[in-house]
Design a protein around this motif. Structure first.
Motif, PDB file in Angstrom:
ATOM      1  N   GLN A  60      54.970   8.039  77.909  1.00 25.16           N
ATOM      2  CA  GLN A  60      54.274   9.298  78.187  1.00 25.16           C
ATOM      3  C   GLN A  60      54.162   9.517  79.696  1.00 25.16           C
ATOM      4  O   GLN A  60      53.078   9.723  80.243  1.00 25.16           O
ATOM      5  CB  GLN A  60      52.884   9.272  77.543  1.00 25.16           C
ATOM      6  CG  GLN A  60      52.909   9.196  76.030  1.00 25.16           C
ATOM      7  CD  GLN A  60      53.592  10.412  75.419  1.00 25.16           C
ATOM      8  OE1 GLN A  60      53.361  11.529  75.849  1.00 25.16           O
ATOM      9  NE2 GLN A  60      54.425  10.199  74.432  1.00 25.16           N
ATOM     10  N   GLU A 211      61.818   9.497  70.002  1.00 27.18           N
ATOM     11  CA  GLU A 211      60.392   9.664  70.249  1.00 27.18           C
ATOM     12  C   GLU A 211      60.079  11.080  70.752  1.00 27.18           C
ATOM     13  O   GLU A 211      59.069  11.674  70.386  1.00 27.18           O
ATOM     14  CB  GLU A 211      59.898   8.635  71.279  1.00 27.18           C
ATOM     15  CG  GLU A 211      59.858   7.210  70.760  1.00 27.18           C
ATOM     16  CD  GLU A 211      58.845   7.036  69.635  1.00 27.18           C
ATOM     17  OE1 GLU A 211      57.758   7.625  69.719  1.00 27.18           O
ATOM     18  OE2 GLU A 211      59.165   6.313  68.668  1.00 27.18           O
ATOM     19  N   LYS A 214      60.245  13.460  67.774  1.00 28.03           N
ATOM     20  CA  LYS A 214      59.156  13.299  66.807  1.00 28.03           C
ATOM     21  C   LYS A 214      57.889  14.036  67.217  1.00 28.03           C
ATOM     22  O   LYS A 214      57.030  14.320  66.386  1.00 28.03           O
ATOM     23  CB  LYS A 214      58.860  11.806  66.613  1.00 28.03           C
ATOM     24  CG  LYS A 214      59.916  11.083  65.792  1.00 28.03           C
ATOM     25  CD  LYS A 214      59.606   9.599  65.669  1.00 28.03           C
ATOM     26  CE  LYS A 214      60.691   8.886  64.870  1.00 28.03           C
ATOM     27  NZ  LYS A 214      60.446   7.428  64.787  1.00 28.03           N
ATOM     28  N   LYS A 215      57.746  14.355  68.503  1.00 25.64           N
ATOM     29  CA  LYS A 215      56.568  15.113  68.944  1.00 25.64           C
ATOM     30  C   LYS A 215      56.502  16.467  68.244  1.00 25.64           C
ATOM     31  O   LYS A 215      55.444  16.909  67.810  1.00 25.64           O
ATOM     32  CB  LYS A 215      56.624  15.344  70.460  1.00 25.64           C
ATOM     33  CG  LYS A 215      56.502  14.093  71.310  1.00 25.64           C
ATOM     34  CD  LYS A 215      56.634  14.492  72.769  1.00 25.64           C
ATOM     35  CE  LYS A 215      56.692  13.287  73.684  1.00 25.64           C
ATOM     36  NZ  LYS A 215      56.903  13.683  75.096  1.00 25.64           N
ATOM     37  N   GLU A 216      57.662  17.137  68.165  1.00 29.88           N
ATOM     38  CA  GLU A 216      57.707  18.479  67.585  1.00 29.88           C
ATOM     39  C   GLU A 216      58.198  18.464  66.138  1.00 29.88           C
ATOM     40  O   GLU A 216      57.847  19.348  65.356  1.00 29.88           O
ATOM     41  CB  GLU A 216      58.638  19.380  68.424  1.00 29.88           C
ATOM     42  CG  GLU A 216      58.232  19.518  69.880  1.00 29.88           C
ATOM     43  CD  GLU A 216      57.010  20.402  70.047  1.00 29.88           C
ATOM     44  OE1 GLU A 216      56.769  21.253  69.185  1.00 29.88           O
ATOM     45  OE2 GLU A 216      56.288  20.209  71.048  1.00 29.88           O
ATOM     46  N   LYS A 292      61.541  21.306  74.299  1.00 24.43           N
ATOM     47  CA  LYS A 292      61.090  22.210  73.239  1.00 24.43           C
ATOM     48  C   LYS A 292      62.231  23.092  72.753  1.00 24.43           C
ATOM     49  O   LYS A 292      62.347  23.365  71.545  1.00 24.43           O
ATOM     50  CB  LYS A 292      59.927  23.071  73.739  1.00 24.43           C
ATOM     51  CG  LYS A 292      58.600  22.331  73.833  1.00 24.43           C
ATOM     52  CD  LYS A 292      57.468  23.288  74.185  1.00 24.43           C
ATOM     53  CE  LYS A 292      56.125  22.578  74.137  1.00 24.43           C
ATOM     54  NZ  LYS A 292      54.996  23.510  74.449  1.00 24.43           N
TER      55      LYS A 292
END
Length: 572
Positions: A60, A211, A214-216, A292
């Protein structure tokens, strides 16, 4: 005060120098680590600071760079020796109080690269300036000039791998072999130290991008190899695509960043603090918008289980994207990515404000090249073609300009090529066969930015002529079926093939063949395929002497674009 720039060079050549996907992925990951993890390691080792904790918690890094309790302002205390301005793939920009510490950090990063990523071209430059008397914007401009000069004077990385004494050759890179590894069939493979290092980091690279996705999109995964990509769900008639996308005008924005932010009568120190904060936030926001946009675009791939998407990201960060994917959905993926990138940058307050100042429009744009190939075609060659196609799409920067500044107006476009014949892979040679005196057999590149979003541009004739929705309308006519005739094509394949062949015989012959069948298929929409009422061709601009047809583009792309649903979003 010392401004330090650590940057890699020749990234594309380093990443795509071989045809092995694992090596490409591993090289991309090593490039990423060189500007992020290794830089933070260096800061921790040299200064004993807590900056290393920026790398914890599943990478992060983006959020933690903004945390002033971890990444403290350089002037906040005498104990703060280093502040990270930017730490991204292949590039880091730092503020360091003394030159000795700056040299030690550069030494650590470059030494780490020699061990972990032999073959990676990376170096650092130090530029001293007075924080209270000189602007950081000017210091940043100077350090990039110094970096370019220093880089040109350094020996190339290939000189590290000498051929004497005579030794065996690596099976993939052509460099001197250093070890024997094993391929996926457990057969021995002779590898160079460069190839081995890339292979060793390939899994880490895939895991990092998983990773991010997987956030969105929780639960979504992508293939780990070309074999998995071409075999799922079956390999019959499989096409692959290499797509390379790059932002428009970002280099100018970064170099002249100080001109695009509000100064508000600040003294030098206040202006420099403002510059650091906004440059960092802009860089991070750009990463977020690209990620995004990619996450939106992966929905272009339809898979039976809805979880395994047919795309393998190789480069994803900053304003760059390179993927290998299922060729049948490559054009749709690219269109969604470019549109999403525009929308994400428009909605991001940091980027939209800077873009408004720099470009006169509150968003950014990008261009892409799509090389559609058969699975066994050399991947590194396909990438070079995709890069050339992307540069072709950048023609939009010259054609769509701002009426007051004459600078490029934010407008996204893409170019594509389906490689049926592997004997002719040079971009200029490919296009020369479609262009002759007085005529062009293609309209490419195609603009994906909606007409409503470029109304402020100087001249819209070129952009209107190259709008992507016009290609889709032609394909809809080509693929339309007659429900009353066993769902056969309304325009017979034999007639379309005859028109296609006529294009290569010259405008007069092609138009004669078109006029011969025009009235017979007028209700089936054949006029949509034409450039004008009596010709397959039309002039791109009224004062042009070149006649252009988009029929060949539609015939080529028809297999690779699903146009069952009519889409008019670009006309908006």
């Amino acid at each position: 005060m010392q401004l330090v720039l650590i940057e890699t060079s020749g990234n594309q050549n380093y990443i795509f120098s071989t045809n092995k996907l694992k090596e490409n992925i591993g090289a991309s990951e090593l490039t990423y680590l060189a500007g992020t993890k290794w830089v933070l390691e260096a800061v921790q080792q040299v200064t004993n600071s807590a900056l290393w904790t920026l790398w914890a918690d599943n990478y992060q890094l983006i959020n933690k760079l903004l945390d002033e309790t971890l990444n403290k302002p350089i002037t906040s205390s005498d104990d703060v020796k280093v502040e990270v301005i930017i730490a991204t793939s292949g590039k880091a920009l730092l503020l360091i109080k003394d030159k000795v510490t700056a040299k030690r950090i550069i030494q650590y990063v470059t030494h780490k690269a020699l061990i972990e990523a032999p073959g990676l071209d990376i170096c650092g430059v130090i530029h001293g300036f007075d924080w209270y008397q000189e602007t950081l914007g000017e210091a940043n401009r100077k350090i990039h000039q110094e970096f370019a000069t220093f880089r040109s004077q350094r020996p190339a990385p290939d000189l590290r791998f000498l051929r004497l004494p005579v030794i065996d050759e690596c099976s993939t890179s052509g460099l001197p072999a250093s070890e024997i590894g094993f391929d996926f069939e457990n057969k021995p493979v002779i590898r160079s130290v460069v190839s081995s290092s890339k292979v060793n980091y390939s899994e880490k690279g895939l895991e990092r991008i998983r990773e991010l996705i997987k956030k969105e999109n929780p639960g979504i995964n992508f293939p780990g190899s070309i074999r998995e990509l071409i075999a799922y769900p079956d390999k019959e008639g499989r096409w692959l695509s290499v797509i390379h996308a790059d932002g428009n005008g970002l280099g100018e924005i970064f170099i002249n960043f100080n001109k695009h932010i509000e100064i508000c009568n600040q003294n030098c120190a206040e202006a420099n603090r403002n510059y650091v904060d906004k440059l960092r936030r802009f860089s991070i926001a750009l990463d977020i918008c690209t990620e995004k946009a990619f996450n939106s675009a992966i929905h272009a791939f339809d898979s039976p289980d809805k979880k395994l998407v047919m795309v393998i990201p190789l480069v994803l960060g900053g304003d760059d994207l390179t993927v290998v994917c299922d060729g049948k959905n490559a054009i749709k993926f690219t269109q969604i990515f470019l549109k999403s990138f525009e929308e994400e940058t428009r909605e991001n307050k940091i980027i939209s404000a800077i873009a408004e100042k720099a470009l006169g429009v509150n968003r950014l744009s990008a261009c892409a090249g799509i090389a559609i190939i058969k699975p066994k075609f050399p991947f590194s060659v396909a990438y070079k073609l995709a890069e050339s196609l992307m540069q072709s799409a950048k023609e939009v920067k010259k054609k769509v300009t701002h009426p007051e500044t004459e600078k490029p107006y934010p407008c996204s476009a893409f170019d594509f090529h389906i490689l049926y014949d592997s004997s002719n892979i040079d971009f200029k040679s490919i296009r020369s066969k479609l262009e002759s005196k007085g005529q062009k057999l293609h309209v490419r590149p195609y603009v994906v930015t909606a007409e409503a979003d470029i109304q402020g541009a100087k001249d819209l004739k070129w952009a209107r002529f190259h709008q992507f929705y016009k290609l889709k309308e032609k394909i809809q006519v080509l693929l339309a079926k007659d429900e009353n005739n066993n769902n056969k094509r309304q325009l017979p394949n034999s007639q379309i093939h005859d028109l296609r062949a006529g294009l290569f015989l010259g405008k007069s012959i092609a138009d004669a063949r078109y006029l011969l069948i025009k009235n017979r298929y007028i209700e089936q929409g054949i006029i949509t395929l034409a450039g004008s009422e009596d010709s397959l061709f039309q002039k791109e601009e009224t004062d042009s002497e070149i006649y252009i047809t988009g029929l060949l583009d539609a015939i080529d792309a028809a297999e690779f674009l699903n146009v069952e649903e009519k889409n008019n979003e670009q006309k908006g």
